[in-house]
Design a protein around this motif. Structure first.
Motif, short mmCIF file in Angstrom:
data_model
loop_
_atom_site.label_atom_id
_atom_site.label_comp_id
_atom_site.label_asym_id
_atom_site.label_seq_id
_atom_site.Cartn_x
_atom_site.Cartn_y
_atom_site.Cartn_z
N SER A 10 -0.30 -10.27 -9.37
CA SER A 10 0.12 -8.95 -8.92
C SER A 10 0.39 -8.99 -7.42
CB SER A 10 -0.98 -7.92 -9.20
OG SER A 10 -2.09 -8.17 -8.37
N GLU A 11 1.09 -7.97 -6.97
CA GLU A 11 1.40 -7.88 -5.54
C GLU A 11 0.12 -7.76 -4.73
OE1 GLU A 11 4.82 -5.46 -4.26
OE2 GLU A 11 3.39 -4.47 -2.94
N GLU A 12 -0.84 -7.00 -5.23
CA GLU A 12 -2.11 -6.82 -4.52
C GLU A 12 -2.85 -8.15 -4.37
OE1 GLU A 12 -1.31 -4.93 -7.30
OE2 GLU A 12 -0.61 -3.20 -6.15
N ALA A 71 -0.55 -1.85 3.17
CA ALA A 71 -0.15 -1.53 1.79
C ALA A 71 -0.15 -0.02 1.53
CB ALA A 71 -1.07 -2.23 0.81
N GLY A 74 3.44 1.43 2.15
CA GLY A 74 4.57 1.07 1.31
C GLY A 74 4.36 -0.26 0.61
N LYS A 75 5.25 -0.53 -0.31
CA LYS A 75 5.16 -1.77 -1.08
C LYS A 75 5.53 -2.96 -0.21
CE LYS A 75 5.94 -0.10 -5.71
NZ LYS A 75 4.95 -0.79 -6.49
N THR A 78 9.29 -3.62 0.08
CA THR A 78 9.97 -2.73 1.03
C THR A 78 9.74 -3.21 2.46
OG1 THR A 78 9.57 -0.91 -0.49
CG2 THR A 78 10.15 -0.32 1.77
N LYS A 182 9.32 4.63 -9.20
CA LYS A 182 8.00 4.95 -9.80
C LYS A 182 8.05 4.94 -11.29
CE LYS A 182 6.15 7.42 -5.89
NZ LYS A 182 5.66 8.65 -5.34
#
Length: 182
Positions: A10-12, A71, A74-75, A78, A182
């Motif tokens: 995941s991005e996180e 974070a 924004g993502k 981005t 979203k």
């Protein structure tokens, strides 16, 4: 990236690994985002060699300023796109680039550029489809600002509309794009 290195799912998780910092995470970040960033840069600078240089500069900047990524604002994608876009715009506004583009060889003429531009395009990752959902006024402003490298003032001048209108349309378009994601 070697096959024995863990892959963030995941991005996180990727962001957490980049904050350590973990070398394998940097490789994964490059693998995941470099095609998209290269496409954005190439759309602005319109030269493959310059785009490659700006992409390299972009990853150096990403790496050196990653601690500033928040974070909550924004993502990651981005944030990365904004860095790439800003560096590309800085490049085409630089004196060295402007002088060089006026004296380029015939091999780098518009015809050559057209043939070279068939590589990665943001449309391949769905950005084009998203901007198609915008109303025509918003789409024109976003296309000029994000894909052609125009400033808001330049867009206003080119479209012969007030700067405030450009800012309003850009803000509304970004808000709409955020809803689409979203």
């Amino acid at each position: 990236m070697s096959p024995n290195q863990p892959i963030a799912t995941s991005e996180e998780e990727l962001v957490a690994r980049l904050r350590v910092p973990e070398d394998a995470a940097v490789g994964q970040l490059y693998d995941m985002y470099s095609p998209a960033l290269y496409g954005v840069i190439l759309r602005i600078v319109k030269d493959t060699e310059v785009a490659e240089d700006v992409l390299q500069e972009c990853f150096v900047k990403i790496w050196s300023s990653f601690s500033s990524y928040d974070a909550s604002k924004g993502k990651l994608f981005t944030w990365l796109i904004n860095i790439a876009r800003n560096l590309a715009i800085d490049k085409i506004r630089s004196r060295q680039y402007r002088v060089g583009s006026k004296t380029q060889a015939l091999e780098k003429s518009q015809i050559q550029y057209t043939a070279d531009s068939s590589g990665f395009r943001p449309e391949h990752i769905g950005l084009k489809e998203l901007t198609e959902k915008l109303n025509p006024d918003q789409k024109k402003v976003i296309d000029m600002m994000y894909f052609d490298g125009f400033t808001q003032s330049e867009v206003a001048e080119e479209l012969e509309i007030p700067l405030g209108t450009v800012k309003t349309r850009a803000r509304a378009a970004i808000k709409a794009l955020g809803k689409f994601l979203k």
